[in-house]
Write an enzyme that holds these catalytic residues in place. Structure first.
Site, PDB file in Angstrom:
ATOM      1  N   CYS A  71       0.835  -1.205   0.000  1.00  0.00           N
ATOM      2  CA  CYS A  71       0.000   0.000   0.000  1.00  0.00           C
ATOM      3  C   CYS A  71       0.869   1.253   0.000  1.00  0.00           C
ATOM      4  O   CYS A  71       0.468   2.292  -0.534  1.00  0.00           O
ATOM      5  CB  CYS A  71      -0.954   0.002   1.190  1.00  0.00           C
ATOM      6  SG  CYS A  71      -0.146  -0.142   2.799  1.00  0.00           S
ATOM      7  N   HIS A  96      -1.473   1.452   7.401  1.00  0.00           N
ATOM      8  CA  HIS A  96      -1.980   1.322   6.038  1.00  0.00           C
ATOM      9  C   HIS A  96      -1.917   2.675   5.351  1.00  0.00           C
ATOM     10  O   HIS A  96      -2.194   3.702   5.960  1.00  0.00           O
ATOM     11  CB  HIS A  96      -3.422   0.809   6.068  1.00  0.00           C
ATOM     12  CG  HIS A  96      -4.026   0.629   4.713  1.00  0.00           C
ATOM     13  ND1 HIS A  96      -3.479  -0.218   3.764  1.00  0.00           N
ATOM     14  CD2 HIS A  96      -5.113   1.206   4.124  1.00  0.00           C
ATOM     15  CE1 HIS A  96      -4.215  -0.170   2.659  1.00  0.00           C
ATOM     16  NE2 HIS A  96      -5.200   0.693   2.861  1.00  0.00           N
TER      17      HIS A  96
END
Length: 704
Positions: free
Chosen positions: A176, A646
């Site tokens: 990510c 994230h």
């Protein structure tokens, strides 16, 4: 692909169980009791997991066979569901899906009636449709998205046609960080136009020893062309990831990384692969030696272009003025150095807010919760001193302990650093339990009740004991350590706990106000009513801090040409000229010899007309140079802490001006208000940003 299952188990319960098994004593104080995952939940109504839980810190993963054994031996707290999670086979990695996707299904003709369900990312859309069959059309509300799902005859992506650039990137396994950085660069108009028009083909540099034989530039161009073709929902950047790992070994495999690290490598790699200078000449750098700044800056920029000339330099490079002053001879050294991005610090608070429970010597008094302000780099004695000011109890009479599962998980020494205490720990401070002269015995008191369990060794039923309530630390004079003296002392000290337990056991349900100031486990001090104010700063403040005079650290001294030795000089950075695309990196990760943390400071800035004129030393701007006002065009966000998290991104499409939210392969519409809201609320969870700003009508700023 779904492989097998693992079960989440609270780390503290697991550690206590291991200690209990190690002792081999069924009456040990470490008896864990029923399996209890309470600490993993946001609340006990919905049983939603807390965000950003960390393996081996908050929970452990156990195989299904081990879970069922533990469950049969110890049972589970009432109504708590087992936390079963799938292990899925992702490209090049196997990953436990701690957080499944939660969606809500409802009939399109009846939006009032919804059904909640959790699905694995390995599940297919038809799995959600099979959840409630034969209902025709469904509307699925995801956590961050709204998707209308209907049965249709064909859904071949080959026929998909969408807005160019509105395209997700598949997560290949902890990638990510890479996807977020790529989305920011993808939505940088000058760079993307350069690749879409194939301008890079004429400038590929295959012989640059500092480059990557043009392979990084070609792999990046391929990704950009796919993303801007308008023919894909999402693109799989596998070839690009492989190339990055080949030339930068730190990105090999599928570990988590910082998006700023990837962005820095990528910009440097693209620059060297596209460098128009085929043979770099040696250039001897000169100090200013009293010459005018304008003359020295122009010379430095010319020298830079003699070795570095690419679309990256055209778009992202600016110029610093660096001033060093020797503390001994006052020699002043001025140089002008190019930069590709600004890494600006955030103001770091020297204080920390801690919430603790104080347990009084008074046996009729309930524990009191306090909110205290202590030095961030302080020690446990500072925590005792802060509580002393609120209670009047001398710090030397206090003991500090971490309580978990009804027993003392750890007792802290007064000279330990507060950084070893986490915000989520339940910290109890007791008074009158510290032996000053050796004439008293300090005792830990645990409360137990007899519980029924099955003895798997003999095959019959037996009884054991389990802990309940809050443990106590008491100090007893050595002369009063007889059985009768201890019994009377404990009888007085534990009166409240025993009465409370007896009323529970007898199921006395007296719903009166008095029964309820008594049944309350603890009371809150008025300090708990004062809301904790989140630190808020303006981006301009970060820039001011960036240009503040600082003294070099001992590990990085400067060699003074006059003194002929290394000195801890003072250093000041100033902005001389800005690029067309300015990348700003917010340094949210703070490292000191006392602690490591991620700063949750809220950084506010305008989406338009961010004016840098007050920070520029160069005051004359000609018509060929971009103005110094910027508009926001992209943001790279990090959710989580130092070791996990994230990355996502916001970006404004260069063609339609619409904002989008990119979360790996998922892309949704975003409004400008959401982006502002993100910085005023979501940062509370600890976000790190890379944003891109657009120089008025031409340029972009990136902040990370």
């Amino acid at each position: 692909m779904y492989l097998y299952c693992r079960y989440l188990l609270d780390k503290r319960w697991y550690d206590q169980w291991k200690e209990y098994v190690h002792t081999g004593d069924q009456n040990s104080s470490s008896y864990p009791g029923k399996i209890d995952n309470t600490e993993l939940y946001e609340d006990l109504d919905s049983y939603h997991l807390k965000e950003r839980l960390t393996e081996n810190e908050d929970f452990v993963l156990v195989p299904a066979e081990a879970w069922h054994k533990l469950l049969s031996w110890y049972d589970m707290m009432d109504d708590q569901p087992p936390l079963e999670r799938k292990v899925v086979d992702l490209p090049s990695t196997v990953k436990v899906e701690v957080y499944p996707v939660e969606i809500y299904l409802c009939l399109s003709s009846n939006l009032e009636s919804t059904v909640s369900a959790r699905f694995s990312r390995a599940d297919k859309i038809r799995d959600s449709l099979d959840f409630k069959t034969s209902l025709g059309f469904y509307l699925i509300f995801g956590i961050d998205m709204e998707i209308c799902v209907s049965r249709r005859n064909s859904a071949d992506e080959d026929s998909y046609q969408g807005p160019p650039g509105v395209c997700g990137l598949t997560n290949l396994g902890n990638t990510c960080f890479m996807n977020s950085a790529l989305q920011c660069l993808s939505n940088t108009p000058p760079l993307t136009e350069y690749f879409l028009k194939n301008s890079y083909l004429e400038e590929l540099n295959f012989t640059n020893p500092l480059g990557m034989k043009g392979e990084i530039a070609e792999a990046y161009a391929d990704v950009i062309k796919q993303m801007w073709s308008g023919r894909h929902y999402s693109v799989v950047p596998r070839v690009f990831k492989t190339k990055v790992g080949h030339f930068a070994s730190q990105f090999l495999g599928y570990q988590q990384h910082d998006s700023q690290e990837l962005l820095s490598f990528l910009l440097d790699g693209l620059h060297e692969d596209l460098n128009r200078v085929k043979k770099k000449e040696y250039i001897e750098l000169r100090d200013a030696d009293g010459r005018p700044d304008q003359e020295v800056a122009e010379e430095a920029w010319r020298n830079h272009l003699r070795r570095n000339d690419s679309v990256i330099v055209d778009t992202f490079h600016g110029l610093f003025k660096s001033t060093l002053v020797c503390p001994q001879c006052n020699k002043v050294s001025v140089t002008f150095d190019p930069f590709c991005y600004l890494s600006v610090p955030l103001p770091v608070s020297k204080e920390r807010v801690m919430e603790v429970f104080y347990v009084s010597l008074d046996p009729t008094a309930k524990p009191t919760q306090y909110r205290l302000i202590v030095p961030k780099a302080g020690r446990v004695i500072d925590l005792c001193t802060a509580l002393s000011q609120a209670t009047g109890i001398h710090p030397s009479q206090m003991a500090v302990a971490d309580v978990f599962n009804h027993h003392f998980y750890r007792i802290y020494q007064t000279d330990e650093f507060l950084s070893c205490i986490l915000d989520r720990d339940d910290i109890f401070l007791s008074s009158g339990c510290v032996d000053q002269d050796g004439e008293e015995v300090v005792m830990a008191i645990y409360m137990r009740e007899r519980s029924h369990y099955r003895d798997y060794g003999s095959g019959g039923n037996s009884y054991g004991t389990s802990l309940f309530g809050h443990p106590l630390l008491i100090s007893v004079p050595r002369a009063q350590c007889t059985r009768e003296d201890l019994y009377q002392l404990l009888l007085k000290r534990l009166f409240r706990s025993w009465l409370f337990r007896a009323m529970q056991t007898a199921s006395i349900l007296l719903q009166t106000h008095v029964f309820n100031v008594f049944m309350q486990k603890y009371i809150k001090d008025q300090s708990m009513d004062v809301p904790h104010q989140q630190t808020t700063v303006q981006l301009q403040e970060c820039l001011e801090l960036f240009t503040t005079v600082e003294t070099l650290e001992e590990e990085n001294p400067w060699y003074c040409p006059t003194c002929k030795k290394h000195q801890l000089a003072t250093k000041k950075l100033d902005l001389w000229s800005l690029p067309e695309v300015l990348i700003i990196h917010l340094k949210r990760f703070s490292y000191t010899k006392y602690s490591r943390e991620k700063l949750d400071t809220i950084v506010e800035f305008p989406l338009r007309d961010l004016d840098f004129s007050g920070f520029l030393l160069k005051k004359t701007v000609n018509s060929t140079e971009p103005p110094c006002r910027y508009d926001l065009i992209a943001v790279s966000n990090h959710y989580g802490g130092l070791r996990d998290g994230h990355y996502t991104s916001y970006a404004r499409n260069k063609d339609n001006g619409q904002w989008y939210y990119f979360d790996d392969s998922k892309v949704t519409y975003a409004r400008e208000e959401q982006i502002v809201l993100f910085y005023s609320t979501q940062t509370l969870g600890g976000c790190s940003q890379i944003f891109s700003l657009d120089l008025k009508s031409r340029c972009n700023l990136g902040v990370g």
